[in-house]
Motif scaffolding. Sequence first.
Motif, short mmCIF file in Angstrom:
data_model
loop_
_atom_site.label_atom_id
_atom_site.label_comp_id
_atom_site.label_asym_id
_atom_site.label_seq_id
_atom_site.Cartn_x
_atom_site.Cartn_y
_atom_site.Cartn_z
N LEU A 70 7.31 4.74 -1.88
CA LEU A 70 6.38 4.57 -3.00
C LEU A 70 5.57 5.83 -3.27
CD1 LEU A 70 5.05 0.92 -2.62
CD2 LEU A 70 6.67 1.84 -4.28
N ARG A 71 5.19 6.54 -2.21
CA ARG A 71 4.51 7.82 -2.43
C ARG A 71 5.41 8.78 -3.18
NH1 ARG A 71 2.79 7.48 3.06
NH2 ARG A 71 4.32 9.08 3.55
N ALA A 72 6.70 8.80 -2.82
CA ALA A 72 7.65 9.69 -3.50
C ALA A 72 7.82 9.30 -4.97
CB ALA A 72 9.00 9.64 -2.78
N TRP A 128 11.04 -0.92 -8.88
CA TRP A 128 10.33 0.23 -9.40
C TRP A 128 10.92 1.53 -8.86
CZ3 TRP A 128 4.84 2.11 -7.96
CH2 TRP A 128 4.31 2.90 -8.96
N VAL A 129 11.21 1.54 -7.56
CA VAL A 129 11.81 2.73 -6.93
C VAL A 129 13.19 2.99 -7.53
CG1 VAL A 129 12.71 3.65 -4.77
CG2 VAL A 129 10.50 2.50 -4.78
N ASP A 176 0.85 -1.19 0.00
CA ASP A 176 0.00 0.00 0.00
C ASP A 176 0.89 1.24 0.00
OD1 ASP A 176 -1.99 1.83 0.25
OD2 ASP A 176 -2.77 1.09 2.16
N ALA A 177 0.74 2.07 -1.01
CA ALA A 177 1.57 3.27 -1.14
C ALA A 177 1.30 4.27 -0.03
CB ALA A 177 1.34 3.92 -2.49
N ARG A 178 0.11 4.18 0.59
CA ARG A 178 -0.19 5.11 1.68
C ARG A 178 0.67 4.83 2.90
NH1 ARG A 178 -6.47 4.04 0.95
NH2 ARG A 178 -5.52 2.02 1.01
N GLU A 179 1.21 3.61 3.00
CA GLU A 179 2.03 3.25 4.15
C GLU A 179 3.52 3.25 3.83
OE1 GLU A 179 0.63 -0.45 5.70
OE2 GLU A 179 -1.43 0.25 5.80
#
Length: 168
Positions: free
Chosen positions: A10-12, A151-152, A3-6
Amino acid sequence: MIDARESRELRAVILAIANVDKPLRKMIRQFTKAMAAPEFQKAMAARATTGLERRALVDTSIVTVSDRNVRMQSASKGRPLSGGFNPKADYPAAEWGVDRSRRTTSNRRSRKGAVHKVTEPMPSNLKGRSRTGHVFGPSARTMIPRIGRLWVQTTVRTIATALEGKQE
């Protein structure tokens, strides 16, 4: 599933991808897919032990990459196999197995035209039940964190290379 929210990283990445120009976003998607797809297929092939699992699950596995998501799928493409097994509809039997104690009953017609009821055990080429799956489930559990890291790294490397003015 991650989950990108956690996940701060991933949010960046999602924010960075959204703020770069279109050709750079396309490069990030292409590089990520080029590295993730063979790794995912290799992980699934290592867990597939029967020909049915290889044909129905491994050979139909794909990785799709968007600006906000990396998706791993299997058994969603291709035609039915020569024996009548349709990966799109019958994949649960290959992934999670069947109840070995069950029997199937069908009507058969003899050469002379008489109809007989025949009771048979489940096909022997299918494995027994597994709550977590035999091929896709375990492969996805090991590959999700790896593909997330990939991915990052790919995003950071592609943007850094673009800022330096180099072409890969």
